[in-house]
Design a protein around this motif. Structure first.
Motif, mmCIF file in Angstrom:
data_model
loop_
_atom_site.group_PDB
_atom_site.id
_atom_site.type_symbol
_atom_site.label_atom_id
_atom_site.label_comp_id
_atom_site.label_asym_id
_atom_site.label_seq_id
_atom_site.Cartn_x
_atom_site.Cartn_y
_atom_site.Cartn_z
ATOM 1 N N LEU A 104 0.825 -1.211 0.000
ATOM 2 C CA LEU A 104 0.000 0.000 0.000
ATOM 3 C C LEU A 104 0.860 1.263 0.000
ATOM 4 C CD1 LEU A 104 -3.048 -0.715 2.369
ATOM 5 C CD2 LEU A 104 -3.122 -0.122 -0.039
ATOM 6 N N LEU A 105 1.951 1.222 -0.714
ATOM 7 C CA LEU A 105 2.920 2.326 -0.695
ATOM 8 C C LEU A 105 2.305 3.657 -1.099
ATOM 9 C CD1 LEU A 105 5.916 3.249 -0.405
ATOM 10 C CD2 LEU A 105 6.178 2.700 -2.836
ATOM 11 N N ASN A 106 1.435 3.655 -2.114
ATOM 12 C CA ASN A 106 0.910 4.909 -2.651
ATOM 13 C C ASN A 106 -0.531 5.195 -2.229
ATOM 14 O OD1 ASN A 106 3.197 5.735 -4.360
ATOM 15 N ND2 ASN A 106 2.775 3.807 -5.410
ATOM 16 N N SER A 107 -1.008 4.466 -1.241
ATOM 17 C CA SER A 107 -2.385 4.649 -0.784
ATOM 18 C C SER A 107 -2.609 6.059 -0.273
ATOM 19 C CB SER A 107 -2.692 3.644 0.335
ATOM 20 O OG SER A 107 -3.987 3.854 0.834
ATOM 21 N N GLY A 108 -3.748 6.679 -0.717
ATOM 22 C CA GLY A 108 -4.055 8.053 -0.323
ATOM 23 C C GLY A 108 -5.258 8.156 0.580
ATOM 24 N N ASP B 284 -1.694 1.266 -5.965
ATOM 25 C CA ASP B 284 -3.046 1.798 -5.798
ATOM 26 C C ASP B 284 -3.064 3.027 -4.897
ATOM 27 O OD1 ASP B 284 -5.822 2.010 -5.906
ATOM 28 O OD2 ASP B 284 -6.065 -0.160 -5.876
ATOM 29 N N THR B 285 -3.699 4.088 -5.393
ATOM 30 C CA THR B 285 -3.803 5.319 -4.613
ATOM 31 C C THR B 285 -5.091 5.392 -3.798
ATOM 32 O OG1 THR B 285 -4.769 6.479 -6.514
ATOM 33 C CG2 THR B 285 -2.376 6.604 -6.240
ATOM 34 N N GLN B 286 -6.150 4.712 -4.297
ATOM 35 C CA GLN B 286 -7.427 4.773 -3.581
ATOM 36 C C GLN B 286 -8.160 3.424 -3.606
ATOM 37 O OE1 GLN B 286 -9.478 8.099 -5.463
ATOM 38 N NE2 GLN B 286 -8.916 9.410 -3.746
ATOM 39 N N PRO B 287 -7.567 2.387 -3.082
ATOM 40 C CA PRO B 287 -8.260 1.091 -3.057
ATOM 41 C C PRO B 287 -9.414 1.125 -2.058
ATOM 42 C CG PRO B 287 -6.263 0.980 -1.761
ATOM 43 C CD PRO B 287 -6.253 2.322 -2.430
ATOM 44 N N GLN B 288 -10.478 0.382 -2.381
ATOM 45 C CA GLN B 288 -11.632 0.338 -1.489
ATOM 46 C C GLN B 288 -12.133 -1.102 -1.342
ATOM 47 O OE1 GLN B 288 -14.611 3.086 -2.903
ATOM 48 N NE2 GLN B 288 -13.310 4.875 -2.609
ATOM 49 N N TYR B 289 -12.304 -1.514 -0.089
ATOM 50 C CA TYR B 289 -12.849 -2.840 0.219
ATOM 51 C C TYR B 289 -12.082 -3.946 -0.527
ATOM 52 C CZ TYR B 289 -16.565 0.418 1.440
ATOM 53 O OH TYR B 289 -17.266 1.489 1.952
ATOM 54 N N THR B 290 -10.771 -3.844 -0.499
ATOM 55 C CA THR B 290 -9.911 -4.749 -1.265
ATOM 56 C C THR B 290 -8.928 -5.466 -0.342
ATOM 57 O OG1 THR B 290 -10.091 -3.537 -3.351
ATOM 58 C CG2 THR B 290 -8.080 -4.795 -3.019
#
Length: 208
Positions: A10-14, A31-37
């Motif tokens: 999740l290095l680039n998660s925002g 991924d910058t905006q993962p959801q429910y993953t």
């Protein structure tokens, strides 16, 4: 909230990331905006961006996915070729091989695959079973036999057999029956429509 365990997971998660878990080296790295993953395994969902309700478990599982949603891959490199397809399921090592944009497919078994990357609504079951068309169910390969326990075979649509047909119990067809090879029936045969035999037919019971 999101959870990350492993280098560059999740290095680039925002700020827009929601209820996502990444475990393993570079899992969900891009991924910058993962959801429910959920991504478990090194490189799992590596290329995804904006992932929504995807689940990848295994090294490199769904590593090539960019924008597809609601996919599930379990097994090392399972569905690693998928890029934008949606609602696919692959279970087994390298299951779902060659699929890229197809949707609503199911792959159960090691090296299950498609012959065309965009096929949809199909199912492959068994080692190396390969989907060759849309809306298709494939059981195993040409090297195996399909065994159905029980004493009755019921088909609502047409039946086409390119080789020998052998039944130990009753066979009922509500539409056309076509066999290219021999047909051997040890009990009754019921056919509601045309019957075509290109070779021999043996019936031990009633024929109607």
């Amino acid at each position: 909230s999101c959870n990350a365990f492993g280098t560059e997971a999740l290095l680039n998660s925002g700020a827009g990331s929601i209820q996502t878990t990444a475990i393993g080296y570079q899992a969900l790295r891009s991924d910058t905006q993962p959801q429910y993953t959920v991504a478990v395994g090194d490189g799992a969902l590596y290329s995804a961006n904006g992932s929504f309700k995807n689940v990848a478990v295994g090294s490199q599982a769904m590593s090539g996915l960019t924008s597809g949603d609601n996919n599930t891959a379990v097994g090392a490199s399972a569905m690693y070729t998928l890029t934008t397809g949606t609602q696919n399921v692959a279970i087994g090592e390298v299951a779902g091989l060659n699929i890229t944009t197809g949707s609503n497919n199911t792959f159960l078994g090691r090296y299950t695959s498609v012959s065309n990357s965009g096929f949809s609504n199909s199912t492959a079951v068994g080692y190396s079973a390969q989907i060759t068309d849309n809306n298709q169910i494939v059981l195993g390969t040409a090297n195996e036999q399909v065994y159905i326990p029980g004493n009755k075979l019921r088909l609502i649509g047409d039946a086409s057999f390119n080789s020998t047909l052998v039944t130990g119990g009753a066979a009922r067809f509500n539409s056309t029956m076509v066999t290219v090879g021999d047909a051997s029936l040890n009990s009754k045969l019921f056919v509601a429509n045309d019957v075509s035999f290109n070779s021999k037919a043996y019936v031990s019971g009633s024929l109607s």
